[in-house]
Design a protein around this motif. Structure first.
Motif, PDB file in Angstrom:
ATOM      1  N   TYR A  14       0.810  -1.208   0.000  1.00  0.00           N
ATOM      2  CA  TYR A  14       0.000   0.000   0.000  1.00  0.00           C
ATOM      3  C   TYR A  14       0.853   1.271   0.000  1.00  0.00           C
ATOM      4  N   THR A  15       1.869   1.338   0.853  1.00  0.00           N
ATOM      5  CA  THR A  15       2.672   2.554   0.959  1.00  0.00           C
ATOM      6  C   THR A  15       3.323   2.895  -0.371  1.00  0.00           C
ATOM      7  N   ARG A  16       3.801   1.887  -1.096  1.00  0.00           N
ATOM      8  CA  ARG A  16       4.432   2.156  -2.388  1.00  0.00           C
ATOM      9  C   ARG A  16       3.397   2.654  -3.403  1.00  0.00           C
ATOM     10  N   ALA A  17       2.224   2.046  -3.426  1.00  0.00           N
ATOM     11  CA  ALA A  17       1.168   2.517  -4.324  1.00  0.00           C
ATOM     12  C   ALA A  17       0.799   3.963  -3.999  1.00  0.00           C
ATOM     13  N   ARG A  18       0.764   4.280  -2.709  1.00  0.00           N
ATOM     14  CA  ARG A  18       0.443   5.652  -2.299  1.00  0.00           C
ATOM     15  C   ARG A  18       1.534   6.630  -2.759  1.00  0.00           C
ATOM     16  N   GLU A  32      -8.406  11.693  -0.120  1.00  0.00           N
ATOM     17  CA  GLU A  32      -8.800  11.059  -1.377  1.00  0.00           C
ATOM     18  C   GLU A  32      -7.652  10.250  -1.972  1.00  0.00           C
ATOM     19  N   LYS A  33      -6.434  10.754  -1.893  1.00  0.00           N
ATOM     20  CA  LYS A  33      -5.288   9.997  -2.385  1.00  0.00           C
ATOM     21  C   LYS A  33      -5.100   8.719  -1.572  1.00  0.00           C
ATOM     22  N   ASP A  34      -5.308   8.819  -0.253  1.00  0.00           N
ATOM     23  CA  ASP A  34      -5.208   7.630   0.593  1.00  0.00           C
ATOM     24  C   ASP A  34      -6.141   6.537   0.095  1.00  0.00           C
ATOM     25  N   GLU A  35      -7.406   6.906  -0.131  1.00  0.00           N
ATOM     26  CA  GLU A  35      -8.382   5.901  -0.533  1.00  0.00           C
ATOM     27  C   GLU A  35      -8.156   5.440  -1.966  1.00  0.00           C
ATOM     28  N   LEU A  36      -7.732   6.358  -2.832  1.00  0.00           N
ATOM     29  CA  LEU A  36      -7.493   5.977  -4.220  1.00  0.00           C
ATOM     30  C   LEU A  36      -6.469   4.852  -4.309  1.00  0.00           C
ATOM     31  N   ALA A  37      -5.374   4.966  -3.575  1.00  0.00           N
ATOM     32  CA  ALA A  37      -4.362   3.909  -3.606  1.00  0.00           C
ATOM     33  C   ALA A  37      -4.960   2.580  -3.165  1.00  0.00           C
TER      34      ALA A  37
END
Length: 377
Positions: A150-154, A281-286
């Motif tokens: 998740y952290t990398r996708a974010r 929103e960026k948090d949830e998008l990832a």
């Protein structure tokens, strides 16, 4: 859900041996980076290709003959997106990285920047202005975006937002398009998990088509509703084609899907592009994007090829308010061992004929997304 709205990767700028820009985006907490110099003896950057105007259609066509020499499916030990080693001087000079963005060595557009005329006389051409960048999602040669932690996708989402803001401010740019081609069946030339960003000096034909439809709806509602917002409301109300719903984003198979697998990931509010998203929103998008990709790959026993097209609002201030940022994820895979090929009707006339029903695909995707575990944060 842990809030990461203050998510701040470490951003470090560098330059490659031929003068191209390179930017490292390291996961939060990675600390400062001192970029290694690019020790290669690279030739000067090639002259830009051409832009020609097709008077028959009104479209711009890029002619990039220099791309014939670009790297094509190299072995892992010669991958240009892996970190540099003593035996492989790659495009990334450092020995390790999290996410990196750099100017494409074989760009379809650029490196020059310029404002295009509205058209050209027959037989004339201009330099192919614009910019093409590569976004490498990880230093690992194998895998896919859907397998990122998740952290990398974010961090990648943050890189997309950063590059969207900077590219949108460049001279002559009219549309910024982040995308990913995944799978040999799509035509990728590098197996390493990566995407690209094109900054066009014109509004693309598909972009213009979507913008025109959005503008008509916006004007018909006296500027009170975007077309995509209205479609999202209808899909959520109907429910039969919904795939997943979050607090800020929802995914659905559109009623008139053109591809055997097609899903749109749409924010719940009108926002123009990555740069306009809030931290939440960026948090949830990832999160929801990883879940959607996991669901797509759970449909079959082997990975599914796809194109992830991040549609952002045109930069034209007259068109921008009517458009809403969203993802269109499409795949030509119509069965375990069958692909849809664009032939006469689709390729020549742009008249799509789909072999699958949107409702059936949505039901399978809902089940597939539900079967995969949640993304760890």
């Amino acid at each position: 859900m842990t809030a990461l709205a203050d998510f701040s990767p470490t951003i470090t700028r560098s330059t490659l041996a031929d003068g191209r820009d390179l930017i490292y985006f390291d996961d939060p907490g990675a600390g400062p980076r001192v970029p290694a110099p690019d020790g290669r003896d690279l030739p000067p950057r090639a002259e830009p290709g051409e832009l020609r105007f097709d008077a028959l259609s009104g479209d711009w066509v890029a002619v990039a003959a220099h791309r014939q020499a670009r790297t094509h499916l190299p072995p892992a030990d010669a991958c240009p997106l892996c970190p540099t080693t003593p035996s492989n001087s790659s495009e990334i000079p450092d020995a390790d990285y999290d996410v990196v963005v750099f100017e494409n060595r074989f760009p379809s557009l650029g490196p020059v920047l310029a404002d295009l005329p509205s058209s050209l006389a027959w037989g004339e051409s201009v330099p192919a202005a614009g910019r093409c960048e590569v976004v490498s999602f990880t230093s690992e040669h194998t895998g896919s975006f859907g397998e990122l932690p998740y952290t990398r996708a974010r961090t990648v989402v943050e890189a997309w937002a950063h590059r969207t803001a900077e590219l949108s401010a460049l001279e002559g740019i009219r549309q910024v398009f982040p995308f990913e081609n995944r799978g040999a069946q799509i035509g990728v030339t590098l197996h390493h998990p990566h995407g690209q960003i094109y900054a066009y000096p014109y509004l693309t034909p598909r972009g213009a088509q979507l913008a025109a439809a959005a503008q008509r709806h916006f004007e018909a509602t006296d500027g009170t509703q975007t077309l995509l917002g209205s479609l999202l409301d209808s899909e959520r109300s109907d429910g039969s084609r919904m795939v997943l719903e979050g607090q800020h984003f929802s995914a659905f198979v559109p009623f008139a899907a053109r591809w055997p697998i097609e899903a749109h990931l749409v924010p719940h509010r009108d926002v123009a592009d990555f740069a306009g998203l809030t931290g939440e929103e960026k948090d949830e998008l990832a999160d929801v994007y990883l879940r959607l990709l996991a669901g797509v790959d759970a449909l079959y026993d082997t990975p599914t090829p796809y194109i992830a097209a991040w549609n952002q609002a045109p930069l034209d201030p007259a068109l921008r308010p009517a458009s809403r940022f969203h993802l269109q994820l499409t795949s030509p895979r119509r069965a375990e061992d069958k692909l849809k090929f664009l032939a006469g009707s689709e390729a020549a006339m742009g008249a799509f004929i789909n072999d699958t029903r949107a409702e059936d695909v949505a039901a399978r995707l809902r089940e597939a997304v539900a079967s995969v575990s949640g993304v760890a944060r």
